[in-house]
Design a protein around this motif. Structure first.
Motif, mmCIF file in Angstrom:
data_model
loop_
_atom_site.group_PDB
_atom_site.id
_atom_site.type_symbol
_atom_site.label_atom_id
_atom_site.label_comp_id
_atom_site.label_asym_id
_atom_site.label_seq_id
_atom_site.Cartn_x
_atom_site.Cartn_y
_atom_site.Cartn_z
ATOM 1 N N PRO A 12 43.132 -22.139 39.255
ATOM 2 C CA PRO A 12 42.379 -21.628 40.404
ATOM 3 C C PRO A 12 42.949 -22.093 41.734
ATOM 4 O O PRO A 12 42.774 -21.427 42.760
ATOM 5 N N LEU A 13 43.669 -23.233 41.740
ATOM 6 C CA LEU A 13 44.268 -23.744 42.967
ATOM 7 C C LEU A 13 45.309 -22.798 43.547
ATOM 8 O O LEU A 13 45.742 -22.965 44.689
ATOM 9 N N VAL A 18 40.377 -21.916 47.303
ATOM 10 C CA VAL A 18 39.981 -22.934 46.328
ATOM 11 C C VAL A 18 40.736 -24.235 46.603
ATOM 12 O O VAL A 18 40.157 -25.328 46.576
ATOM 13 N N PHE A 70 35.363 -16.793 42.166
ATOM 14 C CA PHE A 70 35.687 -18.209 42.279
ATOM 15 C C PHE A 70 34.529 -18.978 42.911
ATOM 16 O O PHE A 70 34.703 -20.083 43.421
ATOM 17 N N ARG A 71 33.342 -18.389 42.845
ATOM 18 C CA ARG A 71 32.170 -19.034 43.422
ATOM 19 C C ARG A 71 31.837 -20.343 42.707
ATOM 20 O O ARG A 71 31.229 -21.231 43.282
ATOM 21 N N GLY A 72 32.227 -20.441 41.437
ATOM 22 C CA GLY A 72 31.995 -21.682 40.714
ATOM 23 C C GLY A 72 32.784 -22.856 41.268
ATOM 24 O O GLY A 72 32.494 -24.010 40.949
ATOM 25 N N PHE A 73 33.783 -22.548 42.108
ATOM 26 C CA PHE A 73 34.578 -23.606 42.749
ATOM 27 C C PHE A 73 34.140 -23.827 44.190
ATOM 28 O O PHE A 73 34.843 -24.491 44.962
ATOM 29 N N GLN A 94 38.657 -16.997 33.803
ATOM 30 C CA GLN A 94 39.364 -17.589 34.937
ATOM 31 C C GLN A 94 40.801 -17.105 35.058
ATOM 32 O O GLN A 94 41.266 -16.773 36.154
#
Length: 236
Positions: A12-13, A18, A70-73, A94
């Motif tokens: 995700p980075l 993020v 990516f809301r979980g991040f 992901q």
């Protein structure tokens, strides 16, 4: 028929929002991924299939328009797989959400897009069979294959330091850079699991798809930031 493939990692980075303040650390990786996407576009495929590791709820096919987030991040970033109308389906895993971000970043409009989430424990023979099925479809097929190498390259890596990780990653990088389908098929499933190498199954799907295609490989990126092996390669 498989006409091209791109291999990219899926942290995700990779998404700057993020990564936040650490985003510049992966600028080189992002640039390599975008270069790989250009190779896919140049092949002018009739369809693009995005393949990536997925936990059980995300395995199997995902249609064009499938949504991810990516809301979980903690960031307000939503993505869709390809263009067209949103698909009222389950959320992208992901790895495919990162792929959808890459596609959006390049404004992909060359061909329709579909996704395939691959369970990380999937046996090599099943991975190869899935790849052969993808390549055996009608028209010119390209693959965007998402997956990371080992997560055990340093003491601060997610999986801590494992002395076997460097050799495993070197083997995978050589195979990806040479479009060596036999070497990818031979990657050790148990060792990959122990080293937390989430790319093993997607890479073996690629190996099945690439059998007999006569494609040449090029390795664009081979580094281990944060102790995780990240590779970018193209087959064309």
């Amino acid at each position: 028929m498989l006409v091209a493939a791109a291999v990219c990692p899926c942290p995700p980075l990779l998404v700057p929002e993020v990564a936040a303040g650490a985003a510049p650390e992966l600028d080189g990786l992002r640039a390599a991924c975008l270069d790989a996407m250009g190779v896919l576009a140049a092949a002018r495929p009739d369809r693009l299939v995005v393949v990536g590791p997925a936990p059980q709820p995300g395995t199997g096919p995902h249609p064009q328009g499938a949504a991810g987030s990516f809301r979980g991040f903690g960031v307000d970033v939503d993505v869709r797989l390809g263009q067209g109308e949103p698909a009222a389906e389950r959320q992208l895993p992901q790895s495919l959400a990162v792929a959808a971000w890459l596609l959006d970043r390049t404004r992909w409009a060359v061909a329709p897009v579909e996704g395939l989430g691959v369970g990380e424990p999937l046996e090599p023979g099943d991975c190869l069979a899935a790849g052969r099925e993808l390549a055996g479809g009608n028209g010119r097929t390209a693959l965007l294959v998402m997956g990371d190498g080992s997560a055990c390259r340093t003491l601060k890596a997610p999986g801590y330091l494992d002395e076997r990780a460097a050799d495993f990653d070197a083997q995978a990088a050589r195979a990806l850079g040479a479009a060596d389908t036999a070497a990818l098929a031979a990657l050790d499933t148990t060792l990959a699991q122990e080293l937390k190498a989430a790319g093993r199954a997607p890479w073996q799907v690629l190996a099945g798809a690439g059998e007999g295609a006569g494609l040449k490989g090029e390795l664009l990126y081979d580094e281990a930031p944060y102790g995780v092996g990240y590779f970018v390669a193209t087959w064309s």
